[in-house]
Design an enzyme around this catalytic site. Structure first.
Site, PDB file in Angstrom:
ATOM      1  CB  CYS A 176      -6.646  -8.582 -11.822  1.00 15.32           C
ATOM      2  SG  CYS A 176      -8.117  -9.260 -11.803  1.00 15.32           S
ATOM      3  CB  THR A 177      -4.350 -13.006 -10.418  1.00 11.54           C
ATOM      4  OG1 THR A 177      -3.427 -11.622  -9.872  1.00 11.54           O
ATOM      5  CG2 THR A 177      -3.624 -14.374 -10.185  1.00 11.54           C
TER       6      THR A 177
END
Ligand SMILES: [Zn+2]
Ligand SMILES: [Zn+2]
EC number: 1.14.-.-
Length: 313
Positions: A176-177
């Protein structure tokens, strides 16, 4: 001059009195001139802030001096000026809204892979790379060959996982980020019978800093004033298409009609032609905002109080 920094960080840990800690943390941020968004919960701390190099240095020192945040890692990026207009320090039930409140990543979670390890594993035949972010994020950028999930919000992840049953038996590498969503996502995958689950430690941002972002296609959607960030300096590309004309574009624009406010890629030519609107209808809307060529409409600072919720006099 990039003399400011953006810090991205999280830590799952136990915070006994989130309200008291919120107060202390908020005052520290005010003292150091930081802006951004910080969430405190009994399960941990999650934040993105911007500040001067010195302000950020002192903030990191303050956080790391607290033994509860021993495992916390800061992702540090240089930036020109603040990346936020306001400071919010809030107490919430979870540090990421997930509908996985029961999952405790401090007890069990996927194996953490450092960016170099992730890079070495991601193209193997027995591996599947799984993007656990939402549509608006993976549509502007994702790892080459990643499996994406059709979801508007991370809250839908537990429901959507049913569609991934065919991946059981593979090594699943989630990303994810900044790594935070993977903590609960990978733990939930294990709970659902996926046996060999890994997660990219520090997310796309740390992978960009340490591995030049190789094979990350497009741009990384971020939750600060930048909206999207360049992470790939090795083999960059554009994968998103202009919402109006369909040509490749990674220029994110909010529709100039505030009632629509659709957030989509729009090429520069269409931005000019449509005056920042996503459709003819929006272009003619009576409340349409003037287009200044950016497609960004900063929220009004009216009524913003940096001391909101601060109890101490
Ligand atoms: Zn276009
Ligand atoms: Zn619109």
């Amino acid at each position: 001059m990039k003399d400011y920094q953006i810090l991205l960080y999280y830590c799952y840990t136990h915070i006994a009195d989130p309200d008291a800690y919120r107060e202390e943390h908020h005052l520290k941020c005010l003292e150091l001139g930081l802006l951004g968004r910080i969430i405190i919960a009994s399960e941990g701390l999650n934040g993105t802030v911007s500040g001067t190099e010195e302000g950020c240095r002192q903030y990191m020192e303050y956080v790391k001096a607290d033994p509860r945040f021993e495992a916390l890692e800061f992702k540090i990026e240089a930036h020109e000026g603040h990346a936020f207009q306001k400071l919010y320090v809030r107490v919430k039930p979870e540090i990421v809204h997930s509908s996985l409140k029961h999952v405790d990543p401090t007890k069990r979670t996927g194996k953490h892979l450092e960016p170099a390890e992730f890079k070495a594993m991601k193209d193997r035949d027995d591996v599947v790379v799984l993007d656990v972010r939402s549509n608006y994020e993976h549509q502007v950028g994702r790892f080459k060959n990643a499996v994406t999930i059709d979801m508007e919000n991370f809250r839908d992840f537990p429901e959507k996982i049913k569609e991934l049953d065919h991946l059981k038996g593979k090594k699943v590498l989630t990303y994810c980020t900044g790594g935070i969503k993977c903590e609960k996502a990978s733990a939930f995958l294990i709970e659902q019978g996926f046996e060999d689950v890994y997660q990219l430690h520090g997310g796309i941002i740390k992978y960009g800093i340490e591995q030049g972002g190789e094979d990350f296609e497009g741009k990384c959607y971020v939750f600060d004033g930048r909206v999207i960030a360049d992470v790939n300096k090795v083999n960059p590309s554009i994968i998103s298409k202009c919402y109006v004309c369909g040509t490749l574009s990674d220029r994110m624009v909010n529709c100039a009609n505030p009632v629509c406010n659709r957030h989509e890629p729009m090429c520069e030519a269409c931005g000019d032609k449509m005056q920042g609107a996503c459709s003819e209808e929006c272009k003619c809307h009576p409340e349409k905002r003037p287009y200044d060529g950016t497609g960004a409409y900063p929220k009004e600072l009216n009524g913003y109080d940096p001391y909101l919720h601060v109890k101490r006099s």
